[in-house]
Scaffold this active site. Structure first.
Site, mmCIF file in Angstrom:
data_model
loop_
_atom_site.group_PDB
_atom_site.id
_atom_site.type_symbol
_atom_site.label_atom_id
_atom_site.label_comp_id
_atom_site.label_asym_id
_atom_site.label_seq_id
_atom_site.Cartn_x
_atom_site.Cartn_y
_atom_site.Cartn_z
ATOM 1 N N ASP A 149 0.846 -1.049 0.052
ATOM 2 C CA ASP A 149 -0.233 0.055 -0.147
ATOM 3 C C ASP A 149 0.809 1.233 -0.012
ATOM 4 O O ASP A 149 1.866 1.314 0.920
ATOM 5 C CB ASP A 149 -0.828 0.011 1.254
ATOM 6 C CG ASP A 149 -2.150 0.876 1.186
ATOM 7 O OD1 ASP A 149 -2.357 1.584 0.002
ATOM 8 O OD2 ASP A 149 -2.732 1.080 2.061
ATOM 9 N N HIS B 242 -3.775 13.839 0.491
ATOM 10 C CA HIS B 242 -4.262 12.770 1.817
ATOM 11 C C HIS B 242 -2.911 13.194 2.879
ATOM 12 O O HIS B 242 -3.310 13.284 4.252
ATOM 13 C CB HIS B 242 -4.107 11.526 1.374
ATOM 14 C CG HIS B 242 -4.456 10.623 2.325
ATOM 15 N ND1 HIS B 242 -5.322 10.670 3.331
ATOM 16 C CD2 HIS B 242 -3.529 9.620 2.808
ATOM 17 C CE1 HIS B 242 -5.144 9.720 4.269
ATOM 18 N NE2 HIS B 242 -4.111 9.213 4.037
ATOM 19 N N GLU C 73 -10.753 3.804 3.489
ATOM 20 C CA GLU C 73 -9.910 4.498 2.763
ATOM 21 C C GLU C 73 -9.965 4.161 1.075
ATOM 22 O O GLU C 73 -9.912 3.433 0.751
ATOM 23 C CB GLU C 73 -8.350 4.405 2.985
ATOM 24 C CG GLU C 73 -8.168 4.725 4.403
ATOM 25 C CD GLU C 73 -6.563 4.905 4.802
ATOM 26 O OE1 GLU C 73 -5.799 4.196 3.935
ATOM 27 O OE2 GLU C 73 -6.086 5.748 5.425
ATOM 28 N N GLU D 159 -9.039 3.905 -2.347
ATOM 29 C CA GLU D 159 -7.758 3.629 -3.048
ATOM 30 C C GLU D 159 -7.938 3.122 -4.362
ATOM 31 O O GLU D 159 -9.286 2.504 -4.550
ATOM 32 C CB GLU D 159 -6.753 2.950 -2.250
ATOM 33 C CG GLU D 159 -6.782 3.603 -0.769
ATOM 34 C CD GLU D 159 -5.550 2.702 -0.094
ATOM 35 O OE1 GLU D 159 -4.791 2.197 -0.842
ATOM 36 O OE2 GLU D 159 -5.443 3.122 1.094
ATOM 37 N N ASP E 187 -9.266 0.340 1.800
ATOM 38 C CA ASP E 187 -8.421 -0.128 3.141
ATOM 39 C C ASP E 187 -9.168 0.307 4.099
ATOM 40 O O ASP E 187 -8.716 1.374 4.767
ATOM 41 C CB ASP E 187 -7.079 0.710 2.862
ATOM 42 C CG ASP E 187 -6.136 0.495 3.618
ATOM 43 O OD1 ASP E 187 -5.942 -0.446 4.413
ATOM 44 O OD2 ASP E 187 -5.112 1.606 4.053
ATOM 45 N N ARG F 190 -9.024 3.693 13.023
ATOM 46 C CA ARG F 190 -7.995 4.834 13.586
ATOM 47 C C ARG F 190 -7.631 4.900 14.964
ATOM 48 O O ARG F 190 -6.551 5.364 15.344
ATOM 49 C CB ARG F 190 -8.807 6.141 13.145
ATOM 50 C CG ARG F 190 -9.067 6.316 11.643
ATOM 51 C CD ARG F 190 -7.825 6.641 10.869
ATOM 52 N NE ARG F 190 -8.551 6.626 9.533
ATOM 53 C CZ ARG F 190 -7.612 6.536 8.477
ATOM 54 N NH1 ARG F 190 -6.346 6.164 8.422
ATOM 55 N NH2 ARG F 190 -8.031 6.685 7.162
ATOM 56 N N GLN G 41 -4.701 2.298 15.354
ATOM 57 C CA GLN G 41 -3.567 2.598 14.562
ATOM 58 C C GLN G 41 -2.812 3.562 15.032
ATOM 59 O O GLN G 41 -1.684 3.543 15.256
ATOM 60 C CB GLN G 41 -4.235 3.219 13.201
ATOM 61 C CG GLN G 41 -2.863 3.647 12.161
ATOM 62 C CD GLN G 41 -3.479 4.375 10.866
ATOM 63 O OE1 GLN G 41 -4.546 4.165 10.691
ATOM 64 N NE2 GLN G 41 -2.538 4.555 9.942
ATOM 65 N N LYS H 90 -5.061 -2.183 9.993
ATOM 66 C CA LYS H 90 -5.364 -2.352 8.580
ATOM 67 C C LYS H 90 -5.528 -3.663 8.115
ATOM 68 O O LYS H 90 -6.094 -4.088 7.056
ATOM 69 C CB LYS H 90 -4.030 -1.801 7.943
ATOM 70 C CG LYS H 90 -3.787 -0.258 8.157
ATOM 71 C CD LYS H 90 -4.575 0.548 7.186
ATOM 72 C CE LYS H 90 -3.965 1.943 7.289
ATOM 73 N NZ LYS H 90 -4.788 2.845 6.294
ATOM 74 N N THR I 44 -9.332 -5.751 3.540
ATOM 75 C CA THR I 44 -9.123 -4.805 2.459
ATOM 76 C C THR I 44 -9.909 -5.095 1.454
ATOM 77 O O THR I 44 -9.978 -6.255 0.870
ATOM 78 C CB THR I 44 -7.702 -4.646 2.112
ATOM 79 O OG1 THR I 44 -7.038 -4.416 3.211
ATOM 80 C CG2 THR I 44 -7.538 -3.669 0.752
ATOM 81 N N GLU J 44 -10.496 12.532 7.207
ATOM 82 C CA GLU J 44 -10.521 13.935 6.424
ATOM 83 C C GLU J 44 -11.938 14.606 6.222
ATOM 84 O O GLU J 44 -11.956 15.760 6.230
ATOM 85 C CB GLU J 44 -9.820 13.608 5.205
ATOM 86 C CG GLU J 44 -8.269 13.166 5.093
ATOM 87 C CD GLU J 44 -7.825 12.705 3.862
ATOM 88 O OE1 GLU J 44 -7.930 11.353 3.611
ATOM 89 O OE2 GLU J 44 -7.346 13.401 2.945
#
Lengths: 424, 424
Positions: free
Chosen positions: B133, B140, B206, B208, B240, B244, B247, B260, B264, B371
């Site tokens: 990844d 970002h 996420e 992607e 993904d 948070r 993490q 993570k 996925t 975000e």
């Protein structure tokens, strides 16, 4: 400690890594030709399990109907599960002690099934799914943290609460004997704020051990710390080659990438948990007490002596530069596996889980050049007048380890690799 | 921009993702029964390539002698290389436009080879080797950096010099439609220095994209930025999923792990580089100029419109919460691949290389909840009176994307997944 040595129909030297008490699995191809297949190391020989299976010697075990040994990886055998592993081990042991006379008495079968180590080429034993690298040695984390942040802030706040790990690169895991080109990549010269493209100058090894996972687990369902050993097939020695200057520039904020993914060497023989059983010892004291999902009823680790030797070009013999023990790890294999799956990550047969660098409390017990030579400030002597702070081209790194039994060793053989010059 | 639509023997709506200009590959199993095999999406149908091969329609192409479509993954086909991919695409396109009348005129073959989308189950299209990844969106990285370190220190010093990446977990890559349990793990409560074991409270997606690698590269030999496209088979949408709070506590110093590796999601149809060719555009301006190994003669990226929709339980239809474009990425696919291999890491067919979260410059173009709701401080409206800062149980996240042609779309279908409650 176990009782003295078992008898064996083969001649096995006392310091051999592969007596009848061990029986590690590997994948080999006869130099004379033929397909890759599964074998077991016994003394200076490899016992061809595909040949034994063809002679029907496993036909009354869990292996009936499979062709698991006529394969270029252990994965199919690993998938059969512990009852099959134990039955197979018992059968091989009986054949090699002579309790079951069918190998000892069959000269033609012995000629077909026993190859000299010199007449075979060893391959990667397992088709690796995902490769994960932990950071389980507190001594290592403390040493590295001290160098970069000072002793007060050496350990990150999470270190004593969880086994830190990162995902590694499976494609570049190579068997012992495959040499490694010095990597080239982005490096930030001291005092500069602009990187250059250059050959790695701070090339290092990391002495680790790893275990292979057997058996799938379900996505979304953690494997408990008390069931983790069900998924541990066996162990190998791991050299996590590391480019320290590349790592330093790249690793923020998502961890090491190019600095590690160019090569990881493993020893070719997988030593099973059954063979290691006599060398299980109590796990390390842990304070603060970990969260419940990391507390095992049986908190075990392994007593495995490990060493690193280095042979520069022109040296007659390798020089031992580090001696340590698997028991120095802060987090145990079962805790690693429980933590790995705690958010729901699924396991697959063939996953490789490495320990991270294994450093002990003493200077001689440090598992990397970075620590042994303390970031270049305390060069180590090679005995031939040369010194090292990191690895030179032409240096061969040889890692090995064994468990000391009563009159025998359960050993791992070598993880060996030579540093070749960078490719222009 | 390409010319108007090509004719097609099938009825394909104008807003379909899968006109004859696209022809993405996937792996499906008929609901009625039968083995998994390779197909191509055409409008509301799946064209069974194994059936076409059985009818000898590929027998004069590079596929002669292979059984590459009667497989549960694309890997064997991907291994055949670009000449075979292009020949196959040309043949399928000729059969579907009617230029080659052998499908149009054979009613029985059409009945056998064309399945309604509702009558098939789509699987993971590729047996994934390693999953990597990247972190290629400067927007970002800047947004996340600003939240945690302020705008002055938002980007790490390496960001504009190298495409930052980390190795991910391949075992837990799942196809669209597989739902995801809210993970549980270690979290540090605000103001505390002792973690607790709890369900993730800051669950995120996420947005992607990823590409699948085809063709092995040799260990120790970097793939040049100008040859990178030779190894790019095709693209999918990637979600993904990210925890948070887990993490934040775990990621120092080696990067994200449990936060993570629990899941996925990818879209099931692999859109080939051939199909995307009309939508290649100039790559982004890059200052400072990257090191030579990252400078391509042809600096290209892709114009792909992307969006994220969210449907909470009780909502009649999903609400669009983000719209962005692949072109906003700072580092291009070729640069990612060149950097990935620069220290010698080898590629294998089936490796999945994801872009990292794709955020654009505008608020609505942000590719994660973190975000969009700016770390929980600016909740987003779902239109039904509900708001979100992170994902709730029962929320379905649907990501999709397409390239806008002249009167047609080359689309990716959905990467969809629902958040299920944590498993106790």
């Amino acid at each position: 400690m176990p009782a003295g040595r078992m008898p064996c129909i083969m001649d096995v030297p006392e310091d051999s890594h592969f007596p009848v008490e061990n029986l590690p699995y590997g994948v080999f191809r006869p130099v004379a030709g033929g397909d890759a297949r599964v074998g077991v190391a016994i003394g200076e020989h490899v016992l061809d399990l595909a040949a034994l299976a063809e002679a029907d010697l496993f036909d009354d075990t869990h292996l009936r109907g499979t062709n698991a040994f006529a394969r270029a990886s252990l994965n199919e055998f690993m998938n059969l599960g512990r009852p099959a592993w134990t039955a197979t081990r018992n059968r091989i042991q009986a054949l090699l002690t002579g309790d079951d006379p069918r190998l000892a008495n069959d000269r033609e079968l012995r000629a077909r099934a026993l190859h000299s180590m010199h007449e075979v080429e060893l391959q990667l034993p397992v088709e690796i799914g995902d490769y994960t690298d932990f950071y389980s040695s507190k001594h290592h984390a403390f040493n590295v943290g001290t160098m970069f942040r000072g002793p007060e802030h050496a350990l990150m706040p999470n270190y004593l609460h969880l086994p830190v790990a990162y995902h590694g690169r499976a494609s570049s895991v190579i068997p012992s004997g495959v040499d490694v080109h010095r990597p080239r990549g982005q490096i930030l010269p001291p005092g500069s704020d602009t990187p250059v493209f250059a050959s790695c100058r701070l090339l290092d090894f990391e002495l680790e051990m790893g275990f292979f996972v057997a058996g799938e687990s379900e996505l979304g369902r953690p494997v408990s710390v008390d069931r983790a050993a069900d998924h541990i097939f066996g162990f190998v020695i791991v050299n996590d080659w590391s480019a320290r200057d590349i790592q330093k520039w790249e690793y923020q904020p998502l961890g090491p990438f190019n600095a590690k993914n160019f090569a990881t060497s493993i020893s070719p023989w997988v030593v099973t948990l059954d063979a290691l059983e006599p060398f299980r010892i109590d796990g390390p004291a842990q304070a603060p007490e970990p969260l419940p999902y990391l507390r095992a009823r049986d908190h075990w680790t392994l007593d495995i002596r490990l060493d690193v030797r280095l042979q520069a070009e022109g040296m007659d013999a390798p020089q031992t530069i580090a001696e340590t023990n698997f028991r120095h790890l802060y987090w145990t294999p079962s805790q690693q596996l429980a933590h790995h799956t705690i958010t729901g990550c699924n396991l697959r047969t063939g996953d490789l889980i490495a320990s991270g660098t294994i450093s002990g409390p003493e200077r001689r017990e440090r598992g990397s050049m970075l620590e042994l030579a303390w970031r270049g400030t305390e060069p180590i002597e090679l005995g031939n007048g040369e010194t090292r702070t990191f690895l030179n081209d032409g240096d061969t790194v040889i890692m090995t380890g064994y468990c000391a039994g009563d009159g025998y060793r359960v050993g791992f053989g070598d993880a060996r690799g030579k540093v070749l010059p960078a490719v222009e």
